[in-house]
Design an enzyme around this catalytic site. Structure first.
Site, PDB file in Angstrom:
ATOM      1  N   SER A   1       0.809  -1.222   0.000  1.00  0.00           N
ATOM      2  CA  SER A   1       0.000   0.000   0.000  1.00  0.00           C
ATOM      3  C   SER A   1       0.844   1.274   0.000  1.00  0.00           C
ATOM      4  O   SER A   1       1.809   1.410   0.758  1.00  0.00           O
ATOM      5  CB  SER A   1      -0.925   0.021   1.220  1.00  0.00           C
ATOM      6  OG  SER A   1      -1.626   1.249   1.234  1.00  0.00           O
TER       7      SER A   1
ATOM      8  N   LYS B   1     -13.400  -4.367   0.723  1.00  0.00           N
ATOM      9  CA  LYS B   1     -14.236  -3.209   0.388  1.00  0.00           C
ATOM     10  C   LYS B   1     -15.739  -3.480   0.501  1.00  0.00           C
ATOM     11  O   LYS B   1     -16.504  -2.600   0.891  1.00  0.00           O
ATOM     12  CB  LYS B   1     -13.885  -2.697  -1.010  1.00  0.00           C
ATOM     13  CG  LYS B   1     -12.525  -2.001  -1.085  1.00  0.00           C
ATOM     14  CD  LYS B   1     -12.261  -1.481  -2.486  1.00  0.00           C
ATOM     15  CE  LYS B   1     -11.061  -0.545  -2.506  1.00  0.00           C
ATOM     16  NZ  LYS B   1     -10.921   0.130  -3.807  1.00  0.00           N
TER      17      LYS B   1
ATOM     18  N   ASP C   1     -13.209   6.434  -4.706  1.00  0.00           N
ATOM     19  CA  ASP C   1     -12.479   6.079  -5.938  1.00  0.00           C
ATOM     20  C   ASP C   1     -12.983   6.892  -7.134  1.00  0.00           C
ATOM     21  O   ASP C   1     -12.195   7.379  -7.948  1.00  0.00           O
ATOM     22  CB  ASP C   1     -12.620   4.582  -6.249  1.00  0.00           C
ATOM     23  CG  ASP C   1     -11.700   3.731  -5.387  1.00  0.00           C
ATOM     24  OD1 ASP C   1     -10.669   4.244  -4.918  1.00  0.00           O
ATOM     25  OD2 ASP C   1     -12.018   2.543  -5.179  1.00  0.00           O
TER      26      ASP C   1
ATOM     27  N   GLY D   1     -14.233  -3.692 -10.155  1.00  0.00           N
ATOM     28  CA  GLY D   1     -14.602  -2.758  -9.087  1.00  0.00           C
ATOM     29  C   GLY D   1     -14.274  -1.316  -9.436  1.00  0.00           C
ATOM     30  O   GLY D   1     -15.069  -0.398  -9.165  1.00  0.00           O
TER      31      GLY D   1
HETATM   32  P1  NAP Z   1     -10.970  -6.167 -10.943  1.00  0.00           P
HETATM   33  O1  NAP Z   1     -12.238  -5.899 -10.223  1.00  0.00           O
HETATM   34  O2  NAP Z   1     -10.239  -7.453 -10.697  1.00  0.00           O
HETATM   35  O3  NAP Z   1     -11.261  -6.041 -12.538  1.00  0.00           O
HETATM   36  C1  NAP Z   1     -10.231  -6.348 -13.456  1.00  0.00           C
HETATM   37  C2  NAP Z   1     -10.702  -5.969 -14.866  1.00  0.00           C
HETATM   38  O4  NAP Z   1      -9.600  -6.207 -15.762  1.00  0.00           O
HETATM   39  C3  NAP Z   1     -11.878  -6.804 -15.381  1.00  0.00           C
HETATM   40  O5  NAP Z   1     -12.658  -6.022 -16.244  1.00  0.00           O
HETATM   41  C4  NAP Z   1     -11.155  -7.912 -16.160  1.00  0.00           C
HETATM   42  O6  NAP Z   1     -11.934  -8.502 -17.186  1.00  0.00           O
HETATM   43  C5  NAP Z   1     -10.016  -7.131 -16.772  1.00  0.00           C
HETATM   44  N1  NAP Z   1      -8.910  -8.012 -17.128  1.00  0.00           N
HETATM   45  C6  NAP Z   1      -7.998  -8.571 -16.284  1.00  0.00           C
HETATM   46  N2  NAP Z   1      -7.145  -9.340 -16.974  1.00  0.00           N
HETATM   47  C7  NAP Z   1      -7.537  -9.273 -18.277  1.00  0.00           C
HETATM   48  C8  NAP Z   1      -7.042  -9.856 -19.478  1.00  0.00           C
HETATM   49  N3  NAP Z   1      -5.987 -10.676 -19.482  1.00  0.00           N
HETATM   50  N4  NAP Z   1      -7.682  -9.568 -20.650  1.00  0.00           N
HETATM   51  C9  NAP Z   1      -8.749  -8.743 -20.663  1.00  0.00           C
HETATM   52  N5  NAP Z   1      -9.259  -8.156 -19.555  1.00  0.00           N
HETATM   53  C10 NAP Z   1      -8.644  -8.431 -18.381  1.00  0.00           C
HETATM   54  O7  NAP Z   1      -9.876  -5.031 -10.666  1.00  0.00           O
HETATM   55  P2  NAP Z   1     -10.152  -3.491 -10.310  1.00  0.00           P
HETATM   56  O8  NAP Z   1     -10.179  -3.324  -8.850  1.00  0.00           O
HETATM   57  O9  NAP Z   1     -11.277  -2.986 -11.128  1.00  0.00           O
HETATM   58  O10 NAP Z   1      -8.745  -2.830 -10.795  1.00  0.00           O
HETATM   59  C11 NAP Z   1      -8.380  -2.835 -12.166  1.00  0.00           C
HETATM   60  C12 NAP Z   1      -7.020  -2.136 -12.345  1.00  0.00           C
HETATM   61  O11 NAP Z   1      -7.090  -0.795 -11.932  1.00  0.00           O
HETATM   62  C13 NAP Z   1      -5.867  -2.758 -11.540  1.00  0.00           C
HETATM   63  O12 NAP Z   1      -4.726  -2.747 -12.354  1.00  0.00           O
HETATM   64  C14 NAP Z   1      -5.693  -1.811 -10.368  1.00  0.00           C
HETATM   65  O13 NAP Z   1      -4.343  -1.795  -9.891  1.00  0.00           O
HETATM   66  C15 NAP Z   1      -6.048  -0.484 -11.008  1.00  0.00           C
HETATM   67  N6  NAP Z   1      -6.599   0.502 -10.053  1.00  0.00           N
HETATM   68  C16 NAP Z   1      -6.012   1.731  -9.994  1.00  0.00           C
HETATM   69  C17 NAP Z   1      -6.529   2.686  -9.127  1.00  0.00           C
HETATM   70  C18 NAP Z   1      -5.888   4.039  -9.039  1.00  0.00           C
HETATM   71  O14 NAP Z   1      -6.090   4.726  -8.041  1.00  0.00           O
HETATM   72  N7  NAP Z   1      -5.176   4.490 -10.059  1.00  0.00           N
HETATM   73  C19 NAP Z   1      -7.648   2.386  -8.319  1.00  0.00           C
HETATM   74  C20 NAP Z   1      -8.227   1.117  -8.416  1.00  0.00           C
HETATM   75  C21 NAP Z   1      -7.692   0.180  -9.290  1.00  0.00           C
HETATM   76  P3  NAP Z   1     -12.891  -9.785 -16.877  1.00  0.00           P
HETATM   77  O15 NAP Z   1     -14.122  -9.233 -16.215  1.00  0.00           O
HETATM   78  O16 NAP Z   1     -13.141 -10.363 -18.215  1.00  0.00           O
HETATM   79  O17 NAP Z   1     -12.092 -10.689 -15.980  1.00  0.00           O
END
Ligand code: NAP
Length: 272
Positions: free
Chosen positions: A14, A65, A101, A130
């Protein structure tokens, strides 16, 4: 001394202690912000323990969460709509849950691209996890007239679009080319393009010249998507600012000062 923390499992990765530590030092506040690892099976007891110990509140991250939202005594509208909480505020022994977020995402764009307006046109959101849920909610709140969610698993995008109603539609991620001509805001919320993950393969050359491209992946800071957008002369905003801006409401609620996201904070978090 005012105490706050971030709770997750695992928690060592974190960046939140760096962010809040920077603001505490800058404001000269006698406070603490620590990272505490709590396993899912002891999460509720752990939070209740923080309340008893007089903590002002905490951030919660993966995998807590949803549970955090469920155990709260009261919940903000945005946390309710997003279905998850990342910020808890403790007052009088009660727990208030919020989700920052989406507002962190919007405030990052407002800071990084002051001329960008959510209402300018269609947004294309890649991903339906998420983070996408929080971002779609925030874009709609800010006046985006139409949101297209594109995801590898179409069913997950459809569940989100059904939840958010008429302004939101769902497509399979391999159909994005057909939509690009109308998109004013393109957001990658998938994990693709992150260090250690597969590349995000997309040709965005048919986006309008007025489009903004942002990636919430911030490791690396300059993702291939952002590089491609810059080479096309499009407006870009990187994802680090979302992480920094989402922390603002919690800090303000616990420590009583609204902190500023500045270059020094970015440098500190990048170096840490
Ligand atoms: P999550 O709930 O696990 O969702 C992941 C998403 O990525 C889903 O839509 C998934 O598709 C897609 N995905 C993963 N692997 C894939 C692949 N090989 N091919 C195609 N699609 C793929 O994760 P999340 O919490 O939404 O976070 C997503 C990303 O955002 C992470 O990298 C996280 O570190 C980043 N993030 C950044 C911030 C920030 O403050 N900048 C905040 C939150 C998250 P499927 O539904 O098909 O599995």
């Amino acid at each position: 001394m005012i105490k706050a923390a971030v709770i997750g499992w695992p928690i060592n990765h974190s960046k939140s202690p760096l962010i809040h530590g920077y603001w505490l030092a800058n404001a000269g506040i006698l406070g603490s912000y620590e990272a505490i690892g709590i396993a899912p099976e002891t999460f509720e007891a752990g939070i209740n323990n923080l309340v008893l110990q007089g903590y002002a509140g905490c951030n919660v991250t993966i995998p807590h969460k949803e549970t955090a939202l469920q155990m709260a005594d009261s919940v903000s509208d945005r946390a309710q709509a997003i279905g998850a909480a990342n910020t808890l505020v403790f007052k009088g022994g009660k727990i208030f849950a919020d989700n920052t977020d989406g507002i962190g995402f919007i405030n990052n764009l407002k800071q990084g691209a002051p001329n960008w307006h959510a209402s300018a046109g269609t947004a294309l959101v890649l991903g339906a996890g998420g983070a996408a849920r929080a971002i779609v909610y925030a874009l709609l709140q800010e006046g985006t007239p139409k949101v297209i969610i594109a995801n590898r698993t179409l069913e997950k995008a459809t569940i989100l679009s059904d939840f958010f109603g008429d302004k939101v539609s769902a497509i399979s991620i391999d159909k994005v080319q057909e939509t690009l001509g109308e998109v004013q805001t393109l957001v990658n919320t998938t994990a693709l393009g992150m260090t250690g993950q597969p590349k995000l393969i997309i040709d965005i050359s048919s986006l309008p010249k007025s489009a903004l491209v942002t990636d919430i992946v911030y490791n690396p800071l300059m993702t291939d998507l952002l590089k491609q957008a810059q080479n096309l002369g499009l407006l870009t905003v990187d994802g680090l600012g979302m992480l920094l801006h989402q922390a603002v409401p919690g800090f303000e609620a616990w420590f009583g000062v609204r902190p500023v996201v500045d270059a020094g904070l970015r440098q500190k978090v990048l170096a840490g």
